[in-house]
Design a protein around this motif. Structure first.
Motif, PDB file in Angstrom:
ATOM      1  N   ALA A  15     129.387  77.558  58.789  1.00 57.61           N
ATOM      2  CA  ALA A  15     128.859  76.195  58.909  1.00 57.61           C
ATOM      3  C   ALA A  15     128.099  76.008  60.222  1.00 57.61           C
ATOM      4  CB  ALA A  15     129.998  75.179  58.813  1.00 57.61           C
ATOM      5  N   ARG A  16     128.674  76.473  61.321  1.00 58.75           N
ATOM      6  CA  ARG A  16     128.016  76.307  62.624  1.00 58.75           C
ATOM      7  C   ARG A  16     126.748  77.154  62.739  1.00 58.75           C
ATOM      8  NH1 ARG A  16     132.309  75.563  67.527  1.00 58.75           N
ATOM      9  NH2 ARG A  16     133.751  74.174  66.468  1.00 58.75           N
ATOM     10  N   LEU A  17     126.777  78.342  62.160  1.00 58.09           N
ATOM     11  CA  LEU A  17     125.598  79.201  62.200  1.00 58.09           C
ATOM     12  C   LEU A  17     124.450  78.572  61.408  1.00 58.09           C
ATOM     13  CD1 LEU A  17     124.531  81.888  63.274  1.00 58.09           C
ATOM     14  CD2 LEU A  17     125.354  82.955  61.167  1.00 58.09           C
ATOM     15  N   ALA A  18     124.767  77.989  60.259  1.00 60.50           N
ATOM     16  CA  ALA A  18     123.742  77.303  59.467  1.00 60.50           C
ATOM     17  C   ALA A  18     123.147  76.133  60.250  1.00 60.50           C
ATOM     18  CB  ALA A  18     124.336  76.809  58.148  1.00 60.50           C
ATOM     19  N   GLU A  19     124.000  75.398  60.959  1.00 59.20           N
ATOM     20  CA  GLU A  19     123.537  74.274  61.774  1.00 59.20           C
ATOM     21  C   GLU A  19     122.620  74.757  62.906  1.00 59.20           C
ATOM     22  OE1 GLU A  19     122.958  70.411  62.346  1.00 59.20           O
ATOM     23  OE2 GLU A  19     124.296  71.164  60.794  1.00 59.20           O
ATOM     24  N   SER A  34     113.159  79.320  75.459  1.00 61.89           N
ATOM     25  CA  SER A  34     112.669  78.432  76.518  1.00 61.89           C
ATOM     26  C   SER A  34     112.948  76.961  76.202  1.00 61.89           C
ATOM     27  CB  SER A  34     111.170  78.649  76.734  1.00 61.89           C
ATOM     28  OG  SER A  34     110.458  78.335  75.563  1.00 61.89           O
ATOM     29  N   VAL A  35     112.909  76.598  74.937  1.00 60.95           N
ATOM     30  CA  VAL A  35     113.167  75.208  74.546  1.00 60.95           C
ATOM     31  C   VAL A  35     114.671  74.955  74.421  1.00 60.95           C
ATOM     32  CG1 VAL A  35     112.717  73.462  72.781  1.00 60.95           C
ATOM     33  CG2 VAL A  35     110.992  75.161  73.300  1.00 60.95           C
ATOM     34  N   PHE A  36     115.393  75.939  73.903  1.00 59.38           N
ATOM     35  CA  PHE A  36     116.832  75.794  73.669  1.00 59.38           C
ATOM     36  C   PHE A  36     117.618  75.837  74.973  1.00 59.38           C
ATOM     37  CE2 PHE A  36     121.006  77.154  71.951  1.00 59.38           C
ATOM     38  CZ  PHE A  36     121.163  76.180  70.989  1.00 59.38           C
ATOM     39  N   VAL A  89     120.074  83.751  70.791  1.00 55.85           N
ATOM     40  CA  VAL A  89     119.051  82.774  70.435  1.00 55.85           C
ATOM     41  C   VAL A  89     117.739  83.526  70.231  1.00 55.85           C
ATOM     42  CG1 VAL A  89     117.788  80.743  71.246  1.00 55.85           C
ATOM     43  CG2 VAL A  89     120.216  80.993  71.763  1.00 55.85           C
ATOM     44  N   PRO A  90     116.981  83.207  69.164  1.00 53.15           N
ATOM     45  CA  PRO A  90     115.696  83.875  68.948  1.00 53.15           C
ATOM     46  C   PRO A  90     114.762  83.691  70.146  1.00 53.15           C
ATOM     47  CG  PRO A  90     116.321  82.619  67.012  1.00 53.15           C
ATOM     48  CD  PRO A  90     117.304  82.281  68.093  1.00 53.15           C
ATOM     49  N   ARG A  91     113.986  84.727  70.443  1.00 60.03           N
ATOM     50  CA  ARG A  91     113.127  84.714  71.628  1.00 60.03           C
ATOM     51  C   ARG A  91     112.146  83.542  71.647  1.00 60.03           C
ATOM     52  NH1 ARG A  91     111.542  91.048  71.659  1.00 60.03           N
ATOM     53  NH2 ARG A  91     113.568  91.821  72.286  1.00 60.03           N
ATOM     54  N   ASP A  92     111.643  83.157  70.480  1.00 57.89           N
ATOM     55  CA  ASP A  92     110.623  82.107  70.449  1.00 57.89           C
ATOM     56  C   ASP A  92     111.161  80.717  70.758  1.00 57.89           C
ATOM     57  OD1 ASP A  92     111.982  82.210  68.004  1.00 57.89           O
ATOM     58  OD2 ASP A  92     110.300  81.371  66.894  1.00 57.89           O
ATOM     59  N   ARG A 144     118.693  73.859  63.506  1.00 57.22           N
ATOM     60  CA  ARG A 144     118.211  73.320  64.787  1.00 57.22           C
ATOM     61  C   ARG A 144     117.058  74.151  65.339  1.00 57.22           C
ATOM     62  NH1 ARG A 144     122.105  72.211  69.966  1.00 57.22           N
ATOM     63  NH2 ARG A 144     120.558  71.213  71.263  1.00 57.22           N
ATOM     64  N   TRP A 145     117.168  75.465  65.243  1.00 52.47           N
ATOM     65  CA  TRP A 145     116.090  76.334  65.719  1.00 52.47           C
ATOM     66  C   TRP A 145     114.821  76.125  64.908  1.00 52.47           C
ATOM     67  CZ3 TRP A 145     119.854  81.055  65.875  1.00 52.47           C
ATOM     68  CH2 TRP A 145     120.651  80.961  67.017  1.00 52.47           C
ATOM     69  N   ALA A 146     114.957  75.917  63.609  1.00 52.24           N
ATOM     70  CA  ALA A 146     113.779  75.661  62.771  1.00 52.24           C
ATOM     71  C   ALA A 146     113.103  74.358  63.192  1.00 52.24           C
ATOM     72  CB  ALA A 146     114.179  75.602  61.297  1.00 52.24           C
ATOM     73  N   GLN A 147     113.894  73.349  63.526  1.00 52.92           N
ATOM     74  CA  GLN A 147     113.335  72.080  63.988  1.00 52.92           C
ATOM     75  C   GLN A 147     112.631  72.249  65.329  1.00 52.92           C
ATOM     76  OE1 GLN A 147     116.845  69.649  63.982  1.00 52.92           O
ATOM     77  NE2 GLN A 147     116.560  68.995  61.856  1.00 52.92           N
ATOM     78  N   LEU A 148     113.183  73.063  66.207  1.00 52.97           N
ATOM     79  CA  LEU A 148     112.546  73.310  67.504  1.00 52.97           C
ATOM     80  C   LEU A 148     111.214  74.037  67.329  1.00 52.97           C
ATOM     81  CD1 LEU A 148     115.606  74.349  69.692  1.00 52.97           C
ATOM     82  CD2 LEU A 148     114.268  72.248  69.867  1.00 52.97           C
ATOM     83  N   ARG A 149     111.136  74.904  66.332  1.00 54.90           N
ATOM     84  CA  ARG A 149     109.883  75.634  66.073  1.00 54.90           C
ATOM     85  C   ARG A 149     108.780  74.712  65.565  1.00 54.90           C
ATOM     86  NH1 ARG A 149     113.617  79.724  63.826  1.00 54.90           N
ATOM     87  NH2 ARG A 149     113.594  81.480  65.290  1.00 54.90           N
TER      88      ARG A 149
END
Length: 118
Positions: free
Chosen positions: A54-58, A29-31, A23-26, A62-67
């Motif tokens: 497909a799962r990686l794209a999802e 904490s949220v994920f 998971v990306p560092r940024d 999700r990470w973009a939405q969390l950002r």
């Protein structure tokens, strides 16, 4: 130097493919975790590659939405979402909606038929 592409990981004992991604560092904490490990539920390499993509794209979505964080909705967007929720609930629980009580709790069933008084 070439970058390594993410690819399915094959379990050495079972032969089942997995998605394993840091998971990306940024967003850790949220994920809530530093590593995502999900079974792709297949031993077929071609099917695993397809499901992995497909799962990686999802996950990236999700990470973009969390950002971006919480976003305000316009009145029109709220009405559109309410209409979609109404249609989904009505499809699940057909009948007269005046007899329903909408719960403020979370869970699978948000709408419960109202009990008749004696």
């Amino acid at each position: 130097m070439a970058l390594a592409m993410a690819r399915p990981w094959k379990h050495p004992k079972t032969g089942v493919f997995y998605l394993r991604v840091k998971v990306p560092r940024d967003v850790v904490s949220v994920f809530g975790t530093e590593l995502v490990k999900q079974s792709l539920r297949t031993k077929d390499e071609a099917a695993a590659k397809s499901e992995h993509t497909a799962r990686l794209a999802e996950l990236h979505k999700r990470w973009a939405q969390l950002r971006t964080g919480v976003q305000s909705l316009s009145h029109r967007q709220v009405e559109a979402l309410a209409g979609e929720v109404y249609q989904a609930i009505f499809a699940t629980y057909p009948g007269d909606m005046r007899n329903w009580i909408i719960g403020a709790h979370t869970g699978i069933h948000l709408v419960v038929p109202r009990r008749k008084r004696r």
